[in-house]
Motif scaffolding. Sequence first.
Motif, PDB file in Angstrom:
ATOM      1  N   ILE A  47       0.789  -1.229   0.000  1.00 32.21           N
ATOM      2  CA  ILE A  47       0.000   0.000   0.000  1.00 32.21           C
ATOM      3  C   ILE A  47       0.822   1.279   0.000  1.00 32.21           C
ATOM      4  N   PHE A  48       1.874   1.314   0.854  1.00 35.67           N
ATOM      5  CA  PHE A  48       2.535   2.597   1.071  1.00 35.67           C
ATOM      6  C   PHE A  48       3.383   3.029  -0.119  1.00 35.67           C
ATOM      7  N   GLY A  49       3.964   2.088  -0.815  1.00 35.26           N
ATOM      8  CA  GLY A  49       4.838   2.458  -1.918  1.00 35.26           C
ATOM      9  C   GLY A  49       4.166   2.395  -3.269  1.00 35.26           C
ATOM     10  N   LEU A  50       2.843   2.270  -3.307  1.00 37.14           N
ATOM     11  CA  LEU A  50       2.128   2.127  -4.574  1.00 37.14           C
ATOM     12  C   LEU A  50       1.854   3.476  -5.199  1.00 37.14           C
ATOM     13  N   SER A  51       1.928   3.463  -6.498  1.00 35.82           N
ATOM     14  CA  SER A  51       1.533   4.678  -7.212  1.00 35.82           C
ATOM     15  C   SER A  51       0.016   4.709  -7.342  1.00 35.82           C
ATOM     16  N   THR A  52      -0.462   5.890  -7.724  1.00 37.90           N
ATOM     17  CA  THR A  52      -1.928   6.043  -7.883  1.00 37.90           C
ATOM     18  C   THR A  52      -2.458   5.070  -8.947  1.00 37.90           C
ATOM     19  N   HIS A  53      -1.680   4.883  -9.993  1.00 31.34           N
ATOM     20  CA  HIS A  53      -2.112   3.988 -11.074  1.00 31.34           C
ATOM     21  C   HIS A  53      -2.228   2.547 -10.577  1.00 31.34           C
ATOM     22  N   GLU A  54      -1.251   2.098  -9.776  1.00 32.54           N
ATOM     23  CA  GLU A  54      -1.287   0.719  -9.258  1.00 32.54           C
ATOM     24  C   GLU A  54      -2.473   0.521  -8.320  1.00 32.54           C
ATOM     25  N   ILE A  55      -2.695   1.558  -7.464  1.00 29.20           N
ATOM     26  CA  ILE A  55      -3.864   1.443  -6.557  1.00 29.20           C
ATOM     27  C   ILE A  55      -5.146   1.349  -7.372  1.00 29.20           C
ATOM     28  N   TYR A  56      -5.239   2.148  -8.432  1.00 28.25           N
ATOM     29  CA  TYR A  56      -6.432   2.147  -9.290  1.00 28.25           C
ATOM     30  C   TYR A  56      -6.615   0.772  -9.953  1.00 28.25           C
ATOM     31  N   MET A  57      -5.535   0.204 -10.448  1.00 18.15           N
ATOM     32  CA  MET A  57      -5.617  -1.094 -11.119  1.00 18.15           C
ATOM     33  C   MET A  57      -6.036  -2.191 -10.167  1.00 18.15           C
ATOM     34  N   ARG A  58      -5.446  -2.184  -8.935  1.00 20.34           N
ATOM     35  CA  ARG A  58      -5.815  -3.256  -7.978  1.00 20.34           C
ATOM     36  C   ARG A  58      -7.261  -3.106  -7.499  1.00 20.34           C
ATOM     37  N   ILE A  59      -7.695  -1.841  -7.276  1.00 15.91           N
ATOM     38  CA  ILE A  59      -9.111  -1.639  -6.871  1.00 15.91           C
ATOM     39  C   ILE A  59     -10.045  -2.052  -8.015  1.00 15.91           C
ATOM     40  N   SER A  60      -9.609  -1.735  -9.255  1.00 14.54           N
ATOM     41  CA  SER A  60     -10.434  -2.129 -10.416  1.00 14.54           C
ATOM     42  C   SER A  60     -10.556  -3.649 -10.484  1.00 14.54           C
ATOM     43  N   MET A  61      -9.429  -4.365 -10.251  1.00 16.50           N
ATOM     44  CA  MET A  61      -9.468  -5.823 -10.243  1.00 16.50           C
ATOM     45  C   MET A  61     -10.394  -6.351  -9.163  1.00 16.50           C
ATOM     46  N   PHE A  62     -10.357  -5.695  -7.997  1.00 17.10           N
ATOM     47  CA  PHE A  62     -11.217  -6.089  -6.884  1.00 17.10           C
ATOM     48  C   PHE A  62     -12.699  -5.997  -7.297  1.00 17.10           C
ATOM     49  N   PHE A  63     -13.043  -4.848  -7.939  1.00 13.87           N
ATOM     50  CA  PHE A  63     -14.445  -4.670  -8.339  1.00 13.87           C
ATOM     51  C   PHE A  63     -14.826  -5.581  -9.502  1.00 13.87           C
ATOM     52  N   ILE A  64     -13.852  -5.846 -10.383  1.00 11.59           N
ATOM     53  CA  ILE A  64     -14.146  -6.787 -11.480  1.00 11.59           C
ATOM     54  C   ILE A  64     -14.508  -8.157 -10.930  1.00 11.59           C
ATOM     55  N   ILE A  65     -13.720  -8.611  -9.938  1.00 11.23           N
ATOM     56  CA  ILE A  65     -14.009  -9.908  -9.301  1.00 11.23           C
ATOM     57  C   ILE A  65     -15.377  -9.867  -8.636  1.00 11.23           C
ATOM     58  N   LEU A  66     -15.661  -8.752  -7.957  1.00 14.74           N
ATOM     59  CA  LEU A  66     -16.951  -8.619  -7.267  1.00 14.74           C
ATOM     60  C   LEU A  66     -18.109  -8.645  -8.263  1.00 14.74           C
ATOM     61  N   ILE A  67     -18.017  -7.869  -9.350  1.00 10.83           N
ATOM     62  CA  ILE A  67     -19.088  -7.815 -10.347  1.00 10.83           C
ATOM     63  C   ILE A  67     -19.262  -9.166 -11.036  1.00 10.83           C
ATOM     64  N   PHE A  68     -18.109  -9.807 -11.370  1.00 10.43           N
ATOM     65  CA  PHE A  68     -18.201 -11.122 -12.005  1.00 10.43           C
ATOM     66  C   PHE A  68     -18.901 -12.125 -11.087  1.00 10.43           C
ATOM     67  N   GLY A  69     -18.581 -12.082  -9.807  1.00 12.42           N
ATOM     68  CA  GLY A  69     -19.214 -12.991  -8.852  1.00 12.42           C
ATOM     69  C   GLY A  69     -20.706 -12.749  -8.747  1.00 12.42           C
ATOM     70  N   MET A  70     -21.101 -11.456  -8.758  1.00 14.55           N
ATOM     71  CA  MET A  70     -22.526 -11.156  -8.681  1.00 14.55           C
ATOM     72  C   MET A  70     -23.257 -11.617  -9.938  1.00 14.55           C
ATOM     73  N   ILE A  71     -22.606 -11.464 -11.111  1.00 15.42           N
ATOM     74  CA  ILE A  71     -23.230 -11.933 -12.362  1.00 15.42           C
ATOM     75  C   ILE A  71     -23.411 -13.447 -12.325  1.00 15.42           C
ATOM     76  N   VAL A  72     -22.352 -14.147 -11.879  1.00 13.97           N
ATOM     77  CA  VAL A  72     -22.450 -15.607 -11.765  1.00 13.97           C
ATOM     78  C   VAL A  72     -23.554 -15.992 -10.802  1.00 13.97           C
ATOM     79  N   SER A  73     -23.646 -15.270  -9.692  1.00 11.32           N
ATOM     80  CA  SER A  73     -24.683 -15.558  -8.696  1.00 11.32           C
ATOM     81  C   SER A  73     -26.076 -15.382  -9.289  1.00 11.32           C
ATOM     82  N   LEU A  74     -26.256 -14.279 -10.020  1.00  9.99           N
ATOM     83  CA  LEU A  74     -27.556 -14.020 -10.626  1.00  9.99           C
ATOM     84  C   LEU A  74     -27.897 -15.090 -11.662  1.00  9.99           C
ATOM     85  N   PHE A  75     -26.901 -15.484 -12.471  1.00  7.09           N
ATOM     86  CA  PHE A  75     -27.144 -16.504 -13.490  1.00  7.09           C
ATOM     87  C   PHE A  75     -27.523 -17.849 -12.859  1.00  7.09           C
TER      88      PHE A  75
END
Length: 631
Positions: A47-75
């Motif tokens: 966390i402490f040595g991450l650039s803004t871009h890296e934080i953005y990419m990891r948070i984006s991955m987190f939400f992608i996993i979350l959205i994919f899981g919700m889609i699978v759940s709904l299906f």
Amino acid sequence: MSALERAFLSTKHIIVFSFFFGILSWIIDGLLDTTFFSERTFVDSLIFGLSTHEIYMRISMFFIILIFGMIVSLFVHRMQEMNNVIENEKIKSHKIMDILPMIILFLDTEGNVSCVNKKILELTGYEEVRISGNKWLDLLFPEEYRSEVLPYWDKFVSGEIDSVTGLEFPIICADGSRKHVLWNAVSFIDDNGRFAGITISGEDITDRKIAEKALLMDESRLEALIELSQYSDSTIEEILDFSLEKAVNLTESSVGYVGFVNEAEETFSMYSWSEITEAGYEIKTVNMDCNIDVDNLWGIIVKQRKPLISNNYPDDSPIKKGSPAGHVNIRNYLCIPISDSGNIVMIASVGNKNGNYDSSDIRQITLLMEGTWKIIQRRENEEQIKSYAREVAEYNKELESLDRMKDEFMANITHELKTPLIPIKGYSELLFEGHLGSLDEDQKKGIGVILQNADRLHKLIDSLLYMQNIHSGNIQYHLDSVDIVNVLDNVIDKVLTFKDKGPELKTEYSSPLPFICGNSTYLKQVFSHILENALKFTPPDGLITVVASHEDKNIRIIVRDTGIGISKDEMPHIFKRFYQVDGSLTRRYGGNGLGLYLCKSVVEAHGGSIYAVSEVGKGTEIHVLLPIIEE
């Protein structure tokens, strides 16, 4: 728990798991970054040595996993709901099938049973697993009928027919017994117009067949007794020969004998022996005396003083000695004693029935032989003749009373049958014509089958009612000028209403045709019966022609078909009441044997005549002559 709550719980679980996997991927990404791609410490890579871009990419991955899981759940949830709906509909369909009072089988495109209802399991005693698949034909149908059943399957698959009704074929139950079933079948077509399977329904008519047979046997016995009463001036030999022949016929036996027991019940004198052979019915005078005290069949009958049945001779017979040399081979037999004033006076027996003897056979032969004995006694004593005449009068009164009861019963039952039939037919017509909502092709075919059978039942009830009116003399004809061409066209139009496939039907009318004096309603019934018979006995590739012409003072109507024809032996009987060309319990074409009888009654009441010309394998012509109105 509602569907919304179940969805919420599923989504909550997905959020938790997605959050867990998001953190796990963040840690793994930091570990990989520290090990392979940078000189930062693991903590800095988290966390402490991450650039803004890296934080953005990891948070984006987190939400992608979350959205994919919700889609699978709904299906998954939607799929589960669809499966539940399908399963519920399946359960409902099975419940509806199970409460139906008829047999239901579903055949797939390979001819395998995919589904059955409880009725067929209860009726046959088989488990569903035994009937399912391709074992049903060999399991249910007797071998001699399979060759008749299979062609219908080929016609369904080829599209030659899409429904069939009124087929009578027996089935074999688990205990080896047979049940008589009236079969109907309709095919299903998928969205691409291809054959998708068949639904088969069947009605157990075993009891009805037995009742019909018993009724005919009772009527035959009554006719025999009445005919026997006319033998008062005949010799004893003639009376015994007649009685023995009737006893063999009534019980459907092949052999029989009759004889007398002396007053001391010591000797049995066999008078005659009868046998049905290829040459016909033969009677042989025996005049053989047997000692009753000897251990033989007649001794047992006299000692027991009651009828004796052996349906597996000699294994289940009290006398297991087989048959004497030169004697007809016996498979089964029924033997009855006839008593007079407490003494056994006569013994009669029949044998070799194609089936088992039962209490009904005992009743038939006992009543017949009791009547025979009384006539013999009447011949020997004038006082007994007078006494028997009084008894016959009482019998006739009982017969008249039974006849009146039958008339009342027929009137009541036809009324009670017509009452529910009217709304059944009315609502079915509304459904068929689309007044209660649109129907797909399969539904319309099903409603068509209902309408066909409702119309068939309606005609059957009308036939019974009309026959009863004829019998009671209550029928009245209201005559008027009738255009016979209009009558014929109306009948043809009605017959063709539900006819999808079958023989070609054409008309040949002479012009002009004079009017006749008649009742159009009854005349329509006449030609409806004749035309339906032609359709029933003519193959689909055959031809039916309706001809009407003017001949002298009559109009001649001919209904000509290219059907199976009628044999010469059956021709004299086809206009008799309840007579059928195939009157067996397993007859193929159905019907009640009243159609031509009623046609003859109506035509003759109009001053006309009716007769048939036929040849087996080439077809039949029914000729109807009706007098014209003379100017």
